[in-house]
Design an enzyme around this catalytic site. Structure first.
Site, mmCIF file in Angstrom:
data_model
loop_
_atom_site.group_PDB
_atom_site.id
_atom_site.type_symbol
_atom_site.label_atom_id
_atom_site.label_comp_id
_atom_site.label_asym_id
_atom_site.label_seq_id
_atom_site.Cartn_x
_atom_site.Cartn_y
_atom_site.Cartn_z
ATOM 1 N N ASP A 79 -95.778 -3.780 85.654
ATOM 2 C CA ASP A 79 -95.102 -4.923 86.260
ATOM 3 C C ASP A 79 -95.794 -6.253 85.968
ATOM 4 O O ASP A 79 -95.122 -7.267 85.764
ATOM 5 C CB ASP A 79 -94.970 -4.713 87.771
ATOM 6 C CG ASP A 79 -94.237 -3.416 88.079
ATOM 7 O OD1 ASP A 79 -94.930 -2.447 88.441
ATOM 8 O OD2 ASP A 79 -93.009 -3.362 87.930
ATOM 9 N N ASP A 120 -91.540 -10.124 87.994
ATOM 10 C CA ASP A 120 -90.814 -8.867 87.773
ATOM 11 C C ASP A 120 -90.622 -8.264 89.160
ATOM 12 O O ASP A 120 -91.545 -7.668 89.715
ATOM 13 C CB ASP A 120 -91.618 -7.937 86.867
ATOM 14 C CG ASP A 120 -90.910 -6.627 86.589
ATOM 15 O OD1 ASP A 120 -89.681 -6.543 86.788
ATOM 16 O OD2 ASP A 120 -91.590 -5.665 86.188
ATOM 17 N N GLU A 145 -86.905 -11.793 86.204
ATOM 18 C CA GLU A 145 -86.092 -10.840 85.456
ATOM 19 C C GLU A 145 -84.712 -10.732 86.089
ATOM 20 O O GLU A 145 -84.589 -10.568 87.294
ATOM 21 C CB GLU A 145 -86.778 -9.478 85.421
ATOM 22 C CG GLU A 145 -86.047 -8.475 84.544
ATOM 23 C CD GLU A 145 -86.816 -7.184 84.371
ATOM 24 O OE1 GLU A 145 -87.680 -7.123 83.483
ATOM 25 O OE2 GLU A 145 -86.540 -6.248 85.135
#
Length: 166
Positions: free
Chosen positions: A145, A7, A67
């Site tokens: 995260d 992330d 992501e």
């Protein structure tokens, strides 16, 4: 198969390492790469690069799931997050690790079965599906995260298509 989920972010880059086996998923490692706002952008990106290389060296992932940035409410954060993602992509390319991208909507669909699921619901599903005693926490407990990175790794593990996007 070892899967590294990322992330990306300049202040905090979450990572999650999963082992996909015939009988399910095992959490190998997770956490965050943190930088501080008093650092210049170049130094922050170097820390992300160096730490990501250490994680890759330690766990030897076969694939990297990251992501995909597709929409930002805050335009001030889009550039730094894009820079961090660039470092992730560069690192993977240098190590010859294939990269797969998933949007938050795709992750929510894979984890919770509904693309508009609330963040807390998705986090709870990640915790349950990975048999974690509690939700993975960052030092800054307001940020998720590490959990999101595990979710992105799970997204790859659960995706039967595994279509390479980069």
């Amino acid at each position: 198969m070892i899967i590294l989920g990322i992330d990306p972010g300049t202040a905090t880059t979450g990572f999650g390492v999963l082992k996909k086996q015939k009988d399910g998923l095992e959490v190998i490692d997770y956490g965050c790469i943190n930088t501080t706002p008093d650092m210049c952008d170049a130094d922050r990106l170097k820390i992300i690069y160096d730490q990501l290389n250490k994680i890759i060296k330690l766990h030897q992932p076969e694939v990297l799931a990251v992501e995909r940035l597709f929409f930002f409410k805050n335009l001030k954060t889009v550039m730094p997050v894009s820079q961090a993602k660039g470092i992730v992509l560069l690192t993977a390319a240098k190590k010859k690790i294939p990269v797969y991208e998933y949007t938050p909507l795709q992750m929510k669909m894979a984890i919770a079965g509904y693309g508009r699921a609330e963040k807390k619901q998705v986090q709870k599903m990640i915790q349950v599906q990975l048999n974690l005693e509690e939700k993975p926490k960052n030092k800054d407990k307001r940020k998720d995260d590490a959990t999101d990175a595990l979710g992105i790794a799970m997204c790859y593990a659960l995706d039967t298509r595994n279509i390479k996007t980069i």
